[in-house]
Design a protein around this motif. Structure first.
Motif, PDB file in Angstrom:
ATOM      1  N   UNK A  47      38.099  25.084  35.336  1.00 47.87           N
ATOM      2  CA  UNK A  47      37.947  26.011  36.468  1.00 47.87           C
ATOM      3  C   UNK A  47      36.625  26.779  36.463  1.00 47.87           C
ATOM      4  N   UNK A  48      36.116  27.117  35.280  1.00 46.89           N
ATOM      5  CA  UNK A  48      34.906  27.946  35.212  1.00 46.89           C
ATOM      6  C   UNK A  48      34.126  27.653  33.936  1.00 46.89           C
ATOM      7  N   UNK A  61      31.634  27.716  39.146  1.00 45.19           N
ATOM      8  CA  UNK A  61      33.016  27.618  39.605  1.00 45.19           C
ATOM      9  C   UNK A  61      33.312  26.153  39.898  1.00 45.19           C
ATOM     10  N   UNK A  62      34.515  25.718  39.541  1.00 41.91           N
ATOM     11  CA  UNK A  62      34.817  24.287  39.551  1.00 41.91           C
ATOM     12  C   UNK A  62      36.207  24.038  40.115  1.00 41.91           C
ATOM     13  N   UNK A  63      36.303  23.047  40.964  1.00 42.74           N
ATOM     14  CA  UNK A  63      37.595  22.506  41.370  1.00 42.74           C
ATOM     15  C   UNK A  63      37.725  21.136  40.730  1.00 42.74           C
ATOM     16  N   UNK A  83      33.256  37.876  38.094  1.00 42.18           N
ATOM     17  CA  UNK A  83      34.336  37.243  37.336  1.00 42.18           C
ATOM     18  C   UNK A  83      35.553  36.978  38.216  1.00 42.18           C
ATOM     19  N   UNK A  84      35.893  37.939  39.056  1.00 40.27           N
ATOM     20  CA  UNK A  84      37.058  37.793  39.929  1.00 40.27           C
ATOM     21  C   UNK A  84      36.645  38.104  41.363  1.00 40.27           C
ATOM     22  N   UNK A 138      30.782  40.548  46.118  1.00 35.55           N
ATOM     23  CA  UNK A 138      31.226  41.707  45.348  1.00 35.55           C
ATOM     24  C   UNK A 138      32.372  41.339  44.405  1.00 35.55           C
ATOM     25  N   UNK A 139      32.384  42.013  43.262  1.00 35.71           N
ATOM     26  CA  UNK A 139      33.496  41.866  42.327  1.00 35.71           C
ATOM     27  C   UNK A 139      34.705  42.615  42.875  1.00 35.71           C
ATOM     28  N   UNK A 140      35.873  42.235  42.423  1.00 34.56           N
ATOM     29  CA  UNK A 140      37.099  42.894  42.846  1.00 34.56           C
ATOM     30  C   UNK A 140      37.862  43.368  41.620  1.00 34.56           C
TER      31      UNK A 140
END
Length: 294
Positions: A47-48, A61-63, A83-84, A138-140
């Motif tokens: 995934x990352x 980022x990976x699918x 990161x999120x 933006x990060x969350x």
């Protein structure tokens, strides 16, 4: 900011948006070789990947899609992503959606990947996404802790210049996936294979991609709600390598503490000259620390 796009099928990079990013996307191939040696049933989904070097931090980022023909298809995007972020997930989903609208299957992508028209189509897609997501994402603030997850150490090792100094396999049940008896000899061979593949990832990241690999994240479809993580950190001229599963936040806390403890060791401040004997005591320290924290 987005820095690159790629499409990878099994052991071939079929598309990369800019050639200078090829070495970064190539790391996916080396990671896949490692995971296939740990996970023959192919249930781990990449995934990352997180990089950190002199030029800054970068996240890939990976699918990861396993096709009906059991091929591994990766859609990848690099950038200084937080990161999120739901926005990052939207970006990746939109990339996949627009590619599959033109090329429905992995086989079709492979078939046309050498055609100039393919590059033109993907370039239009990536150009659109580059423009749409031009503003910094933006990060969350999200609580990542998941108390239901069991934290488990799989592997820990210390290496220098790609040479394993200490290699410890903690989850010996992995050998069952290969129908191998859990004997000292088989454990040693299996551990050596992990060490060698980790060293390949680390060295290629440093030499070819000109950065350092810090984290690799996976989802494990075979283990409900389980996440796997590879952590790597330089300690002077050495590398501390770690594979674990469970709560990422807690695992990273444990890894950071281990890294801080080992960085105080005088032996890891000296240049490695090929003699393993002075390092043997570190194996005991590793075992004690990890057994107390997992």
């Amino acid at each position: 900011m987005i820095t690159g796009f790629a499409i990878i099928l099994d052991e071939e990079v079929l598309y990369v948006s800019n050639s200078n990013k090829y070495p970064s996307f190539e790391i996916v191939l080396f990671v896949e070789k490692l995971t296939s040696s740990l996970n023959p049933k192919n249930y781990w989904r990449l995934t990352d990947i997180y990089f950190e070097g002199e030029t800054g931090k970068e996240r890939m980022i990976i699918k990861h899609i396993v096709t009906e023909n059991n091929q591994n298809l990766f859609y990848c995007i690099t950038g200084d992503f937080p990161f999120i972020s739901k926005e990052v997930s939207k970006l990746l989903d939109e990339y996949i959606e627009k590619v599959t609208a033109n090329y429905e299957t992995a086989e079709k992508i492979k078939e046309v990947s050498n055609h100039s028209e393919f590059s033109k189509v993907i370039k239009l897609i990536t150009g659109y996404l580059w423009d749409k997501y031009r503003d910094p994402i933006e990060d969350e603030i999200i609580d990542l802790k998941c108390s239901d997850l069991e934290n488990k150490i799989i592997y820990c090792g210390i290496s220098a210049q790609g040479l394993p100094i200490i290699s410890q396999l903690y989850d010996k049940t992995l050998l069952n996936n290969f129908h191998r008896e859990i004997t000292d000899e088989n454990v040693e061979l299996f551990t050596s294979s992990i060490s060698a593949k980790l060293a390949t990832i680390i060295m290629n990241t440093q030499i070819r991609a000109k950065t350092n690999i810090k984290e690799v994240h996976f989802n494990d479809l075979d283990d409900h709600c389980s996440k796997k993580i590879i952590l790597c950190s330089p300690i002077n001229d050495y590398s501390l390598d770690f594979i674990a599963s469970g709560d990422f936040v807690r695992i990273k806390e444990i890894f950071k503490q281990l890294e801080e403890n080992l960085s105080q060791e005088q032996i890891l401040r000296n240049e490695f000259v090929g003699d393993l004997k002075p390092f043997r005591y570190l194996k005991t320290q590793l075992n004690e620390f990890l057994n107390n924290n997992f």
